[in-house]
Motif scaffolding. Structure first.
Motif, mmCIF file in Angstrom:
data_model
loop_
_atom_site.group_PDB
_atom_site.id
_atom_site.type_symbol
_atom_site.label_atom_id
_atom_site.label_comp_id
_atom_site.label_asym_id
_atom_site.label_seq_id
_atom_site.Cartn_x
_atom_site.Cartn_y
_atom_site.Cartn_z
ATOM 1 N N CYS A 153 0.849 -1.213 0.000
ATOM 2 C CA CYS A 153 0.000 0.000 0.000
ATOM 3 C C CYS A 153 0.879 1.255 0.000
ATOM 4 O O CYS A 153 0.596 2.231 -0.715
ATOM 5 C CB CYS A 153 -0.922 0.015 1.218
ATOM 6 S SG CYS A 153 -2.263 -1.185 1.115
ATOM 7 N N PHE A 156 2.442 1.792 -3.459
ATOM 8 C CA PHE A 156 1.513 2.247 -4.489
ATOM 9 C C PHE A 156 0.733 3.499 -4.079
ATOM 10 O O PHE A 156 -0.101 3.993 -4.839
ATOM 11 C CB PHE A 156 0.508 1.122 -4.832
ATOM 12 C CG PHE A 156 1.151 -0.180 -5.233
ATOM 13 C CD1 PHE A 156 2.306 -0.209 -6.003
ATOM 14 C CD2 PHE A 156 0.599 -1.404 -4.834
ATOM 15 C CE1 PHE A 156 2.904 -1.407 -6.372
ATOM 16 C CE2 PHE A 156 1.184 -2.606 -5.201
ATOM 17 C CZ PHE A 156 2.338 -2.609 -5.971
ATOM 18 N N SER A 157 0.977 3.999 -2.850
ATOM 19 C CA SER A 157 0.268 5.172 -2.308
ATOM 20 C C SER A 157 -1.251 4.974 -2.349
ATOM 21 O O SER A 157 -1.993 5.842 -2.835
ATOM 22 C CB SER A 157 0.644 6.443 -3.082
ATOM 23 O OG SER A 157 2.030 6.649 -3.047
ATOM 24 N N THR A 158 -1.701 3.817 -1.872
ATOM 25 C CA THR A 158 -3.134 3.509 -1.840
ATOM 26 C C THR A 158 -3.525 3.042 -0.437
ATOM 27 O O THR A 158 -2.701 2.457 0.276
ATOM 28 C CB THR A 158 -3.503 2.391 -2.843
ATOM 29 O OG1 THR A 158 -2.669 1.252 -2.590
ATOM 30 C CG2 THR A 158 -3.312 2.839 -4.276
ATOM 31 N N PRO A 159 -4.798 3.273 -0.037
ATOM 32 C CA PRO A 159 -5.223 2.826 1.295
ATOM 33 C C PRO A 159 -5.445 1.316 1.375
ATOM 34 O O PRO A 159 -5.393 0.722 2.448
ATOM 35 C CB PRO A 159 -6.544 3.571 1.521
ATOM 36 C CG PRO A 159 -7.039 3.902 0.149
ATOM 37 C CD PRO A 159 -5.831 4.057 -0.724
ATOM 38 N N SER A 160 -5.710 0.676 0.209
ATOM 39 C CA SER A 160 -5.899 -0.779 0.185
ATOM 40 C C SER A 160 -5.409 -1.308 -1.162
ATOM 41 O O SER A 160 -4.979 -0.550 -2.027
ATOM 42 C CB SER A 160 -7.375 -1.132 0.373
ATOM 43 O OG SER A 160 -8.079 -0.952 -0.845
ATOM 44 N N GLY A 163 -8.084 -2.113 -5.583
ATOM 45 C CA GLY A 163 -8.035 -1.651 -6.977
ATOM 46 C C GLY A 163 -7.180 -2.507 -7.889
ATOM 47 O O GLY A 163 -7.303 -2.435 -9.118
ATOM 48 N N GLU A 167 -6.623 -8.033 -3.251
ATOM 49 C CA GLU A 167 -6.952 -7.777 -1.846
ATOM 50 C C GLU A 167 -6.907 -9.038 -0.968
ATOM 51 O O GLU A 167 -6.332 -9.047 0.097
ATOM 52 C CB GLU A 167 -8.342 -7.128 -1.769
ATOM 53 C CG GLU A 167 -8.835 -6.817 -0.372
ATOM 54 C CD GLU A 167 -8.162 -5.607 0.269
ATOM 55 O OE1 GLU A 167 -8.333 -5.437 1.475
ATOM 56 O OE2 GLU A 167 -7.461 -4.848 -0.433
ATOM 57 N N THR A 195 4.350 1.231 -9.706
ATOM 58 C CA THR A 195 3.128 1.899 -9.233
ATOM 59 C C THR A 195 1.912 0.982 -9.149
ATOM 60 O O THR A 195 0.850 1.409 -8.698
ATOM 61 C CB THR A 195 2.780 3.071 -10.168
ATOM 62 O OG1 THR A 195 2.696 2.563 -11.511
ATOM 63 C CG2 THR A 195 3.824 4.164 -10.119
ATOM 64 N N SER A 196 2.032 -0.262 -9.610
ATOM 65 C CA SER A 196 0.875 -1.161 -9.555
ATOM 66 C C SER A 196 1.328 -2.615 -9.608
ATOM 67 O O SER A 196 2.500 -2.903 -9.884
ATOM 68 C CB SER A 196 -0.078 -0.880 -10.719
ATOM 69 O OG SER A 196 0.516 -1.253 -11.935
#
Length: 330
Positions: A153, A156-160, A163, A167, A195-196
């Motif tokens: 997380c 990738f600078s994401t909360p979860s 996306g 998960e 990034t992903s």
């Protein structure tokens, strides 16, 4: 301590001669630099390791093959077996889960240059996958799903991870996070281009085992020296990125009829419209390796000539877009 480790050193100006040979032979090369100004230092100048180059963690063109991915893999044995693949030079990041046989087919398809796995699973790894890979064992705690969920997380600078469709992949997250740990361990911290992550779906592709890949000579010839495999024989791609994509398509044939038909439709259009095909070739041949250039920008290693190539490539991409939009074909 250094006294208990077998070491062989060479000066920095000889790096292009020795580094590729050592890394291709499965060795790990520590690059050391002076960390203080010799004029200001009292006594010995402080030196330190600034980077560890390993078979699966490579950014220099002198070690990599242009039309071939340099994948680092991590295998995790949990309730299910998982594997993650990362090419640090392009930012491509994949993850999958399944049984040992399926993971073995993935390893055959992606052909990683180096495989990480749990220290406690050395016997199982050897029994399952043999000794055909350069490997590195990591402590079991490095494969903690909870730690690695947060690590991914943060990367990738994401909360979860919802996306990315990964998960609930507990084992896959354990493997993918171990790869990020290994990048820190080898002093590769400038990785903003990663990034992903993509989930590999078992039902999307025909999975070919290592024996079939070898018997069909898909990537190398079993016969006389100098003979190429199927991929090299049919490769007419004009860019390194295209060459790498073609190899992946050969290793991972599609199952979905609609997607196969879409590819065939494009081939049909280009086969019928020779002028369009030639115009596309002209623009594509002006495009450099954007994937590897962007990773070198992130790592602060881009060369001036590569920046010029990047400028020319982006102009060619614009021309390519305009060319495709001006055709009657959908």
């Amino acid at each position: 301590s250094a006294s208990s480790v077998e070491l062989a050193g060479f000066p920095h100006h000889a790096i292009d001669t020795y580094l590729p040979k050592l890394v291709r032979a499965g060795e790990r090369v520590a690059i050391c630099e002076q960390l203080e100004d010799p004029k200001l230092a009292k006594g010995l100048v402080k030196r330190g390791v600034i980077e560890l180059v390993t078979p699966g963690v490579v950014l220099g063109d002198n070690v990599m093959t242009a039309k071939e991915n340099t994948f680092l893999a991590a295998v995790y044995f949990g309730k299910r077996t998982a594997v993650a693949f990362l090419d640090i030079s392009t930012g491509e990041f994949y993850v999958a889960e399944g049984d040992d046989r399926y993971i073995d087919k993935l390893l055959a398809a992606f052909a990683p240059k180096e495989v990480l796995y749990q220290r406690s699973m050395a016997d199982r790894f050897q029994d399952t996958f043999g000794s055909r890979f350069y490997t590195y064992r990591l402590d079991d705690w490095i494969f903690s799903s909870e730690l690695n969920y947060d690590k991914l997380c943060k990367q990738f600078s994401t909360p979860s991870l919802k996306g990315f469709g990964v998960e609930g992949m507990t084992e896959g997250i354990a493997a993918a996070g171990a790869i990020l740990y290994y990048l820190e361990f080898t002093e590769h911290r400038e990785i903003s281009h990663i990034t992903s992550i993509s989930r590999i779906d078992q039902n999307e592709f025909v999975w070919i085992d290592k024996f079939t890949i070898r018997n069909l000579e898909l990537f190398s010839s079993n016969g006389a020296q100098g003979k190429s495999g199927f991929a090299d024989v049919i490769d007419r791609t004009l860019t390194s990125m295209g060459g790498r994509l073609l190899k992946r398509w050969i290793a991972m044939p599609l199952v979905d009829v609609e997607r196969i038909s879409r590819r065939q439709d494009v081939v049909e259009i280009l086969a019928k419209d020779a002028d369009l095909a030639e115009a596309l070739r002209e623009q594509i041949s002006a495009i450099g390796d954007l994937e590897r250039m962007s990773s070198r920008i992130a790592a602060g290693r881009i060369l001036p000539r590569e920046l010029v190539q990047l400028k020319n490539s982006l102009t060619a991409v614009e021309n390519l877009k305009a060319l495709l939009e001006s055709t009657d074909h959908e």
